[in-house]
Enzyme design. Structure first.
Site, PDB file in Angstrom:
ATOM      1  N   HIS A 279       0.859  -1.195   0.000  1.00  0.00           N
ATOM      2  CA  HIS A 279       0.000   0.000   0.000  1.00  0.00           C
ATOM      3  C   HIS A 279       0.881   1.225   0.000  1.00  0.00           C
ATOM      4  O   HIS A 279       1.953   1.223   0.623  1.00  0.00           O
ATOM      5  CB  HIS A 279      -0.900  -0.006   1.247  1.00  0.00           C
ATOM      6  CG  HIS A 279      -2.041   0.946   1.149  1.00  0.00           C
ATOM      7  ND1 HIS A 279      -1.902   2.278   1.448  1.00  0.00           N
ATOM      8  CD2 HIS A 279      -3.328   0.766   0.756  1.00  0.00           C
ATOM      9  CE1 HIS A 279      -3.068   2.882   1.258  1.00  0.00           C
ATOM     10  NE2 HIS A 279      -3.946   1.985   0.840  1.00  0.00           N
ATOM     11  N   ASP A 337      -8.033  -5.089   0.070  1.00  0.00           N
ATOM     12  CA  ASP A 337      -8.533  -5.799  -1.111  1.00  0.00           C
ATOM     13  C   ASP A 337      -8.213  -7.280  -1.089  1.00  0.00           C
ATOM     14  O   ASP A 337      -8.798  -8.050  -1.844  1.00  0.00           O
ATOM     15  CB  ASP A 337      -7.934  -5.176  -2.379  1.00  0.00           C
ATOM     16  CG  ASP A 337      -8.427  -3.765  -2.561  1.00  0.00           C
ATOM     17  OD1 ASP A 337      -9.633  -3.563  -2.416  1.00  0.00           O
ATOM     18  OD2 ASP A 337      -7.613  -2.869  -2.822  1.00  0.00           O
TER      19      ASP A 337
HETATM   20  N1  ACO Z   1       4.191  -7.753  -4.864  1.00  0.00           N
HETATM   21  C1  ACO Z   1       5.533  -7.779  -5.048  1.00  0.00           C
HETATM   22  N2  ACO Z   1       6.338  -6.706  -4.909  1.00  0.00           N
HETATM   23  C2  ACO Z   1       5.751  -5.543  -4.584  1.00  0.00           C
HETATM   24  C3  ACO Z   1       4.363  -5.439  -4.360  1.00  0.00           C
HETATM   25  C4  ACO Z   1       3.580  -6.590  -4.508  1.00  0.00           C
HETATM   26  N3  ACO Z   1       2.258  -6.554  -4.314  1.00  0.00           N
HETATM   27  N4  ACO Z   1       4.063  -4.156  -4.045  1.00  0.00           N
HETATM   28  C5  ACO Z   1       5.202  -3.486  -4.064  1.00  0.00           C
HETATM   29  N5  ACO Z   1       6.238  -4.316  -4.377  1.00  0.00           N
HETATM   30  C6  ACO Z   1       7.655  -3.959  -4.440  1.00  0.00           C
HETATM   31  C7  ACO Z   1       7.962  -3.172  -5.704  1.00  0.00           C
HETATM   32  O1  ACO Z   1       8.369  -4.014  -6.767  1.00  0.00           O
HETATM   33  C8  ACO Z   1       9.071  -2.260  -5.240  1.00  0.00           C
HETATM   34  O2  ACO Z   1      10.249  -3.002  -5.239  1.00  0.00           O
HETATM   35  P1  ACO Z   1      11.677  -2.279  -5.505  1.00  0.00           P
HETATM   36  O3  ACO Z   1      11.904  -1.360  -4.348  1.00  0.00           O
HETATM   37  O4  ACO Z   1      12.646  -3.420  -5.542  1.00  0.00           O
HETATM   38  O5  ACO Z   1      11.542  -1.552  -6.809  1.00  0.00           O
HETATM   39  C9  ACO Z   1       8.706  -1.959  -3.792  1.00  0.00           C
HETATM   40  O6  ACO Z   1       7.900  -3.070  -3.359  1.00  0.00           O
HETATM   41  C10 ACO Z   1       7.905  -0.680  -3.601  1.00  0.00           C
HETATM   42  O7  ACO Z   1       6.824  -0.687  -4.513  1.00  0.00           O
HETATM   43  P2  ACO Z   1       6.153   0.639  -5.092  1.00  0.00           P
HETATM   44  O8  ACO Z   1       5.293   0.276  -6.259  1.00  0.00           O
HETATM   45  O9  ACO Z   1       7.191   1.672  -5.286  1.00  0.00           O
HETATM   46  O10 ACO Z   1       5.266   1.060  -3.847  1.00  0.00           O
HETATM   47  P3  ACO Z   1       4.060   2.051  -3.874  1.00  0.00           P
HETATM   48  O11 ACO Z   1       3.867   2.471  -2.481  1.00  0.00           O
HETATM   49  O12 ACO Z   1       4.205   3.101  -4.900  1.00  0.00           O
HETATM   50  O13 ACO Z   1       2.866   1.106  -4.386  1.00  0.00           O
HETATM   51  C11 ACO Z   1       1.019  -0.334  -4.488  1.00  0.00           C
HETATM   52  C12 ACO Z   1       1.860   0.632  -3.620  1.00  0.00           C
HETATM   53  C13 ACO Z   1       0.703   0.307  -5.843  1.00  0.00           C
HETATM   54  C14 ACO Z   1      -0.302  -0.608  -3.790  1.00  0.00           C
HETATM   55  C15 ACO Z   1       1.829  -1.636  -4.683  1.00  0.00           C
HETATM   56  O14 ACO Z   1       2.155  -2.203  -3.435  1.00  0.00           O
HETATM   57  C16 ACO Z   1       1.081  -2.658  -5.552  1.00  0.00           C
HETATM   58  O15 ACO Z   1       1.173  -2.583  -6.789  1.00  0.00           O
HETATM   59  N6  ACO Z   1       0.328  -3.611  -4.924  1.00  0.00           N
HETATM   60  C17 ACO Z   1      -0.457  -4.572  -5.650  1.00  0.00           C
HETATM   61  C18 ACO Z   1      -1.760  -3.946  -6.130  1.00  0.00           C
HETATM   62  C19 ACO Z   1      -2.736  -3.685  -4.995  1.00  0.00           C
HETATM   63  O16 ACO Z   1      -2.956  -4.514  -4.130  1.00  0.00           O
HETATM   64  N7  ACO Z   1      -3.360  -2.512  -5.020  1.00  0.00           N
HETATM   65  C20 ACO Z   1      -4.363  -2.127  -4.024  1.00  0.00           C
HETATM   66  C21 ACO Z   1      -3.897  -1.020  -3.174  1.00  0.00           C
HETATM   67  S1  ACO Z   1      -5.094  -0.680  -1.907  1.00  0.00           S
HETATM   68  C22 ACO Z   1      -6.268   0.315  -2.587  1.00  0.00           C
HETATM   69  O17 ACO Z   1      -6.089   0.981  -3.540  1.00  0.00           O
HETATM   70  C23 ACO Z   1      -7.636   0.338  -1.943  1.00  0.00           C
END
Ligand code: ACO
Length: 403
Positions: A279, A337
């Site tokens: 998140h 979610d």
């Molecule tokens: N699975 C694997 N790796 C992940 C995941 C995941 N679900 N989420 C983040 N990471 C990793 C990224 O690859 C990144 O790695 P790095 O540092 O080696 O590049 C690191 O964790 C940080 O990720 P970001 O995308 O920069 O984090 P951000 O805070 O911008 O993104 C997000 C948050 C978009 C929710 C992300 O965790 C994600 O894509 N999750 C899956 C989709 C999801 O569940 N969305 C619902 C969010 S809740 C809502 O909207 C109600």
């Protein structure tokens, strides 16, 4: 911070903050999130206490007016909401104009925006009485609009609201009752529905709420602003994530395939991510996910799938991920979610309705934030700047002379 005097001789400085990750767009006393500690408070009350002990209409009162209602205030508020649950009869004709296979979110954007055409006595944003009436109407009518959109999509007759039922039960009734059969709302399922509404009611300045505020900052009427919020919520990165999480659990299918998916999620050459994990704000367990997990188990028990394979996969996936160095180091925990998709499926909702349910619940947050913004004397029209990276000024060349 960018010094714009270097660009075209303008004076001053502004921040360049794509995605507004560290820019506060407003002051608010509605919702507080501490992402590091995994805390979410509505007007100071922890989300788990409200979801476990309160109900959605109490929460609506709290978000709109700042305090939980006393008994008398609660009854008055409930009566006001139930008084407005019907939608204008002519709106039913409006629904019938859509293609049967229209996505219910498309129908929601259109019909909610069109409320401004039906309710002229609640669109004057300068009148606090009209603002309040718009808020009550939105909360009251959203379940009816959502259920009507669903009924139309499956070719069943519209079911009118039953004001003898509580908010969540009435919604389930309008969704699943058919005129020729008796329909009894199961109290456990209705309680679960109510809790899902509470959990989704507000989440400070997320994308759709910021959209509502931005639209409202120009003085647009509340119905148009909420329609803008619904449009934003429709995106898969926002309201569509629970559907993605459910699809992923179905794709994994059995517990023995979990390590394969964990491996893929950690592989930087594979753009697969665990849906429902991570998140932007929560770098700890999403407090809503805990309540949702419990609710999910209760619903599955009642609908007779105690050993639901999807739940088994979800629980085991969570257990493995929370012990895995990659997820621990990156602070990736289940978000709301992760369990909501399985729960909604068990409640009988098709996936096309998942985001619609989110919109029904979030309406109170949107409208509370909109009301707060309109009443704020410091509020200005939202007008972000940009960092221009295009051509400097140059002279027009006639068509014949261009190379
Ligand atoms: N699975 C694997 N790796 C992940 C995941 C995941 N679900 N989420 C983040 N990471 C990793 C990224 O690859 C990144 O790695 P790095 O540092 O080696 O590049 C690191 O964790 C940080 O990720 P970001 O995308 O920069 O984090 P951000 O805070 O911008 O993104 C997000 C948050 C978009 C929710 C992300 O965790 C994600 O894509 N999750 C899956 C989709 C999801 O569940 N969305 C619902 C969010 S809740 C809502 O909207 C109600």
């Amino acid at each position: 911070v960018v010094d714009i005097s270097k660009l075209y001789g303008q004076s001053g400085a502004f921040t360049y903050d794509p995605g507004f990750t560290s820019t506060a767009s407003c002051k608010s006393d509605i919702t507080f999130i501490d992402g590091d500690k995994g805390v979410l408070l509505y007007r100071g009350y922890p989300i788990d206490q409200l979801a476990e002990n309160g109900n959605f209409l109490e929460t609506c009162h709290l978000l709109l007016y700042g305090e939980l209602p006393n008994k008398q205030e609660y009854l008055q508020f409930r009566n006001r909401v139930t008084y407005h649950t019907m939608i204008h009869e002519q709106m039913n004709k409006f629904f019938s104009g859509f293609r049967r296979d229209a996505h219910p979110m498309a129908v929601m954007v259109g019909t909610v925006g069109a409320l401004a055409a039906f309710y002229h006595d609640s669109i004057d944003i300068n009148d606090p009485v009209q603002r309040d009436l718009a808020a009550i109407r939105m909360i009251a009518k959203m379940p009816t609009i959502a259920a009507t959109a669903f009924k139309y999509s499956i070719g069943q007759p519209f079911i009118y609201p039953n004001n003898q039922l509580d908010y969540a039960s009435n919604f389930l009734y309008m969704m699943f009752a058919v005129p020729c059969e008796e329909y009894k709302v199961n109290p456990v399922l209705s309680r679960a529905m109510d809790r899902i509404f509470v959990l989704h009611a507000d989440h400070e300045q997320n994308a759709s709420t910021s959209t509502v505020r931005l639209a409202g900052s120009s003085g647009a009427n509340p119905f148009a602003c909420i329609a803008a919020g619904i449009a934003c919520l429709w995106g898969p990165a926002h309201g569509g994530a629970n559907e993605a999480a459910l699809k992923m659990l179905m794709e994994i299918g059995t517990v023995d395939r979990i390590p394969e998916f964990i491996k893929r999620a950690k592989d930087k050459n594979d753009n697969f991510r665990l849906s429902g994990f991570g998140h932007r704000v929560y770098k700890n367990y999403d407090p809503r996910a805990r309540v949702m997990q419990k609710t999910c188990k209760e619903v599955l028990d009642i609908v007779g799938v105690k050993n639901d394979p999807l739940l088994q996969v979800a629980l085991e996936l969570e257990r493995i991920a929370l012990e895995d160095e990659y997820f621990v180091e990156k602070k990736l925990y289940p978000n709301i979610d992760f369990y909501s998709g399985i729960t909604l499926k068990a409640l009988g909702f098709p996936t096309s309705m998942f985001t619609v349910l989110f919109a029904v619940a979030r309406t109170v947050g949107w409208i509370a934030q909109w009301k707060e913004m309109i009443a704020d004397p410091e509020q200005k029209i939202g007008r972000p700047r940009q960092l221009y990276i295009g051509e400097p000024q140059r002279d027009y060349v006639p068509l014949d002379l261009r190379p």
